[in-house]
Design a protein around this motif. Structure first.
Motif, PDB file in Angstrom:
ATOM      1  N   ARG A 140       1.144  -0.834  -0.125  1.00  0.00           N
ATOM      2  CA  ARG A 140       0.511  -0.153   0.107  1.00  0.00           C
ATOM      3  C   ARG A 140       1.109   1.112   0.047  1.00  0.00           C
ATOM      4  N   ARG A 141       0.474   2.521  -0.592  1.00  0.00           N
ATOM      5  CA  ARG A 141       1.599   3.409  -0.614  1.00  0.00           C
ATOM      6  C   ARG A 141      -0.103   4.737  -0.269  1.00  0.00           C
ATOM      7  N   ARG A 142       0.635   5.937   0.357  1.00  0.00           N
ATOM      8  CA  ARG A 142      -0.781   7.008   0.847  1.00  0.00           C
ATOM      9  C   ARG A 142      -1.653   5.903   0.852  1.00  0.00           C
ATOM     10  N   GLY A 143      -1.883   5.187   1.473  1.00  0.00           N
ATOM     11  CA  GLY A 143      -3.224   4.528   1.750  1.00  0.00           C
ATOM     12  C   GLY A 143      -4.106   3.701   0.887  1.00  0.00           C
ATOM     13  N   GLN A 144      -3.840   3.536   0.186  1.00  0.00           N
ATOM     14  CA  GLN A 144      -4.376   2.347  -1.273  1.00  0.00           C
ATOM     15  C   GLN A 144      -3.434   0.942  -1.294  1.00  0.00           C
ATOM     16  N   THR A 146      -1.717  -1.196  -4.311  1.00  0.00           N
ATOM     17  CA  THR A 146      -1.362  -0.596  -4.519  1.00  0.00           C
ATOM     18  C   THR A 146      -0.464  -2.182  -5.967  1.00  0.00           C
ATOM     19  N   GLU A 226      10.039   5.593  -1.985  1.00  0.00           N
ATOM     20  CA  GLU A 226       9.343   6.324  -1.059  1.00  0.00           C
ATOM     21  C   GLU A 226       8.470   4.912   0.351  1.00  0.00           C
ATOM     22  N   GLU A 227       8.145   5.265   1.527  1.00  0.00           N
ATOM     23  CA  GLU A 227       7.588   4.186   2.376  1.00  0.00           C
ATOM     24  C   GLU A 227       5.997   3.728   2.008  1.00  0.00           C
ATOM     25  N   VAL A 228       6.402   2.783   2.279  1.00  0.00           N
ATOM     26  CA  VAL A 228       5.252   1.440   2.043  1.00  0.00           C
ATOM     27  C   VAL A 228       4.798   0.787   3.093  1.00  0.00           C
ATOM     28  N   ASP A 229       3.248   0.537   3.131  1.00  0.00           N
ATOM     29  CA  ASP A 229       3.014  -0.277   3.964  1.00  0.00           C
ATOM     30  C   ASP A 229       2.756  -1.529   3.598  1.00  0.00           C
ATOM     31  N   LYS A 343       4.642  -0.828   8.285  1.00  0.00           N
ATOM     32  CA  LYS A 343       5.678  -0.025   7.365  1.00  0.00           C
ATOM     33  C   LYS A 343       6.979   0.481   7.172  1.00  0.00           C
TER      34      LYS A 343
END
Length: 857
Positions: A140-144, A146, A226-229, A343
């Protein structure tokens, strides 16, 4: 000779060089394979048809076996023969490092990620792939969300809502038993996932090595900016790979353990209601800072999987149910899941663990009314509630297990004098110690309180050693369903003797108990027809029984021959007794075995039909080569006889039995004279002295007797002097014979790339008089290599053994199911076999144990 890259073609190497650089903590040594690999030999088939000229020796037994099979199956459709030649297991080139410790049941996780071979029920295998048993990643990136992908190369007809499109060209598998690594590149995500699989298989450990559990340590690496979940989901069907999987009555529930001394853990329990052996499976995740643990107790693994897939996709987590599910009805499938979410910053790395533990504490064999306790119950209880405790114990102790494994393996892996392929095969062949239908049972103390229907050998007081270390058994093979088959264990036992010697001693005590006893119940004898007693006095049983009957109680499940007159079993008992004394230097052990050893040698001497001191074969297949006729004095059995006599001389000396020492010494003198006169032809020892067309064949395993006594320090080194009357064979004859075998059976057979064929003719052609004479036996090849190494032929030994590695790991896809035998033609026999553990005899030789001379006291 044999590096990992030989597994791949040139283009594959170039394509995967970059991929092979990825993966957290993957060692250099081991068996490495890309997930899109295709083996060069894909047409290998089970059980070759005999040649026309071989039929004359086999027609009768084929006929009798067939009608015996039909009669038994008609009377009881659920009956299974100890060897099912009519339904051999077909080759699947998919298997990897099995999960779990020793004797607790095993689950094999294949190199493509499938949970694909089940042996939780004692000695019974299932090859059912449960498609729900998977790991899935969600990014997930920025709450979505992917990217969400099942980490599998399969494309099943069920669970159609799941994304099964992972490309196998982006992943590889690396095996180094008891650990394995799978490295996944996520295309377009700049993320690498490494799954490290760890099982508690620990040398000289007699507690943790019995634990029914494994841990999957996942390492996620973010190479992006970038940070990812990241979420990792582990799904598993409530099943044990048995006919009860859809029988109903199963249920799931959440669990949590938060006790002093173990790491907090939570997850899902899968309660499986087998009719006689209930099992609970735990899927768990330890609680660690920064990791969110969620789970789901229920989804339908036979449906589309929509609910759980969309639940994960929605927010990268699962629900956290608090109540058990309803029990399933007949035909209904049930699965559960656990999920770890965290995260992962740019350039970051994160570990998280998943544990799989199972608790089947009490077992019953198919033909038994008795219940047995698995060994791990001594510490974790037998009431069937231990799965959460086992899971918590596993996640708390696996770092210590790994340190132990690394300390054990590192000196061998770092030894550059060993070929790379050997360092891989040595450990990976050990898979059979957990996946050989292995049982490790708590022994009951009879002490006068026994059942009347027990055989005599189980009415005595149980030996203290078995009480202390348990009763241990492993099968001859996945398809040859007999425990501790002695003629085969003779070769495989070096692994136990080196790594778990107390279990080797337990097996010896179990066999020793039977020798002076008999069981006069009748069994069919299929080779010649007629009937035979199950167990005769003064004979070593062929095996300790079939899990479809009741092993240890009903011995000799093998009914192809009357093995009470097999020439090798009694002799191998004496050799192993002395070898085990050589390991433990326990005179009490030796004293217990002495009267049994005397009895089997007294019986063996009755096989000396012409009174020259040398035993004679009967003109049948009366030894481990059970379809290869041998008559009169023979290189194989005669060599074992000489070696056993030498051991009896030494045992008598150690125990202060001077009269018996002189007796066996005198017999040995006469026997070795006869052996040399009847079998030595100036270059090697003939197969036998019968004068038949194949009598002068070159036999790969002919020198097994000398191999054993050299391994036990009973052959002088070059700078040592021994009384000439205690020397067994002239060492120049031994070396000449080994060189002949190397030149003919190894190098003139398929250019030295398939191991040692059992029989070769002096003209350089295969001996095809028997089905077995033209086979390569994997374990015999390893034992031959060990003998070569002991005689200083180190390069030749490695070249010989490389042929087995080449066939099993590079060409045919036999990894983690090494067969008993294969042919130059595209046939194999008996997948998943015990005897290849003889590779540890090579390590015994390399470590120079044969140089440690025995000192009499």
């Amino acid at each position: 000779m044999g590096t990992r890259q030989e597994l791949l073609s040139g283009p594959e190497v170039r394509k995967l060089e970059k991929l092979f650089q990825h993966g957290a903590g993957v060692p250099d040594q081991g068996w490495r394979i890309p997930l899109d690999h295709v083996f060069p030999r894909r047409g290998m088939k089970p059980n070759a048809k005999p040649r026309f000229k071989q039929l004359k020796d086999l027609y009768g037994v084929f006929y009798r076996y067939f009608f015996w099979w039909i009669k038994k199956k008609t009377a009881n459709p659920s009956w299974r023969p100890f060897i099912d030649n009519l339904n051999p297991v077909k080759l699947q080139q998919i298997y990897g490092v099995p999960l779990g410790g020793l004797g607790c049941g095993s689950i094999c996780r294949g190199w493509k990620g499938d949970f694909c071979r089940w042996a939780l029920l004692p000695g019974i295998y299932s090859y059912d792939i449960k498609m729900a048993n998977q790991f899935t990643v969600c990014v997930r990136r920025r709450g979505q969300t992917t990217y969400q992908q099942v980490l599998s190369t399969r494309h099943p007809s069920c669970l159609t809502e799941w994304n099964w499109s992972y490309s196998p060209s982006h992943a590889y598998y690396h095996a180094l038993y008891p650990r394995a690594w799978t490295v996944y590149e996520l295309p377009g995500q700049n993320i690498t996932l490494t799954c490290r699989q760890v099982s508690p298989v620990l040398p000289h450990d007699y507690k943790d090595s019995s634990i029914p559990a494994a841990v999957f340590v996942w390492t996620a690496e973010n190479h992006g900016k970038e940070e990812v979940d990241i979420s990792l989901m582990f799904t598993f069907q409530n099943s044990i790979g048995a006919e009860t999987d859809l029988s109903g009555g199963h249920w799931n529930e959440p669990f949590s353990v938060n006790e002093e001394g173990v790491d907090p853990i939570s997850g899902i329990l899968l309660h499986h209601q087998h009719k006689t052996m209930p099992c609970t499976i735990a899927l768990g995740i330890p609680h660690k800072e920064g990791i969110r643990v969620t789970g789901s107790t229920s989804f339908n693994p036979a449906g589309s999987g929509k609910e759980i897939w969309r639940d994960l996709m929605y927010d990268g987590e699962l629900g956290s149910p608090e109540a058990p599910t309803n029990k399933t009805v007949k035909g209904e499938a049930l699965a559960g899941a656990v999920c770890a979410s965290f995260k992962l910053p740019s350039g970051g790395k994160q570990d998280t663990e998943f544990v799989l533990a199972w608790d089947m504490p009490l077992i019953k064999f198919v033909g038994s009314c008795r219940t047995y306790k698995r060994w791990y119950t001594r510490w974790f209880g037998e009431d069937g509630t231990a799965a959460p405790k086992l899971a918590a114990y596993t996640v708390s102790h696996y770092p210590e297990w790994e340190r132990t494994i690394e300390e054990w393996q590192r000196p061998i892996l770092d030894n550059q004098s060993y070929p790379e392929w050997y360092r891989s095969a040595l450990f990976n062949e050990l898979y059979f110690m957990s996946d050989g239908g292995t049982i490790w049972l708590v022994a009951e103390d009879n002490d006068g309180h026994v059942e009347n229907n027990l055989p005599p050998w189980l009415r005595e007081k149980t030996p203290a050693h078995i009480m202390e270390y348990g009763r241990f058994g492993y099968m001859e093979g996945h398809e040859y369903r007999m425990y501790n088959t002695y003629d085969v264990h003779h070769y495989a036992s070096f692994a136990l003797a080196m790594l778990w010697p107390q279990l080797e001693f337990s097996i010896q005590y179990d066999y020793a108990l039977t020798i002076l006893e008999e069981d006069r119940s009748w069994q069919p004898e299929l080779w010649h027809g007629g009937w035979m007693h199950r167990k005769t006095i003064n004979s070593v049983p062929h095996d300790l029984g079939d899990p479809y009957d009741e092993p240890f109680v009903h011995v000799n499940a093998y009914v192809m021959h009357d093995t009470s007159d097999w020439r090798d079993l009694n002799l191998k008992f004496v050799l192993q007794v002395f070898r085990d004394y050589f390991v433990g230097r326990d005179k009490d052990f030796l004293a217990f075995m002495w009267p049994r050893a005397q009895s089997v040698m007294t019986k063996a001497l009755t096989w000396d039909t012409d009174q020259d001191g040398m035993i004679d074969n009967s003109g049948a297949a009366d030894q481990t080569y059970d379809a290869w006729i041998v008559t009169g004095a023979s290189a194989y059995c005669g060599g074992l006889w000489l070696a056993a006599l030498r051991c009896m001389v030494e045992i008598a000396n150690i125990l202060g039995k001077e009269e018996q020492e002189q007796h066996y010494l005198a017999v040995m003198q006469r026997a070795k004279t006869a052996y040399e006169q009847k079998l030595w032809n100036g270059e090697y020892y003939n197969y036998d002295c019968s004068g038949r067309s194949y009598s002068n064949s070159i036999m790969a395993g002919a020198g097994s007797g000398h191999w054993y006594i050299r391994a036990c320090g009973l052959v002088p080194e070059d700078n040592e002097v021994m009384d000439s009357d205690r020397e067994v064979l002239p060492l120049d004859h031994v070396t000449s014979s080994l060189r002949k075998v190397y030149d003919f059976n190894v190098m003139q057979f398929h250019q030295g790339t398939m191991g040692a064929v059992n029989g070769m003719r002096p003209n350089g052609k295969k001996d095809v008089t028997s089905m077995q004479s033209e086979e390569v036996w994997t374990g015999i090849t390893y034992a031959l290599a060990a003998s070569m190494i002991q005689e200083g032929m180190v390069d030749e030994g490695f070249q010989t053994a490389y042929g087995v590695y080449n066939m099993c790991y590079l060409q045919c896809g036999f990894a983690f199911q090494t067969p008993e035998a294969y042919l130059e033609r595209d046939f194999f026999r008996s997948l998943g076999y015990m005897r290849p553990l003889a590779i540890w005899a090579m390590q015994w030789a390399l470590e120079g144990r044969h140089r440690a001379r025995v000192t009499s006291s």
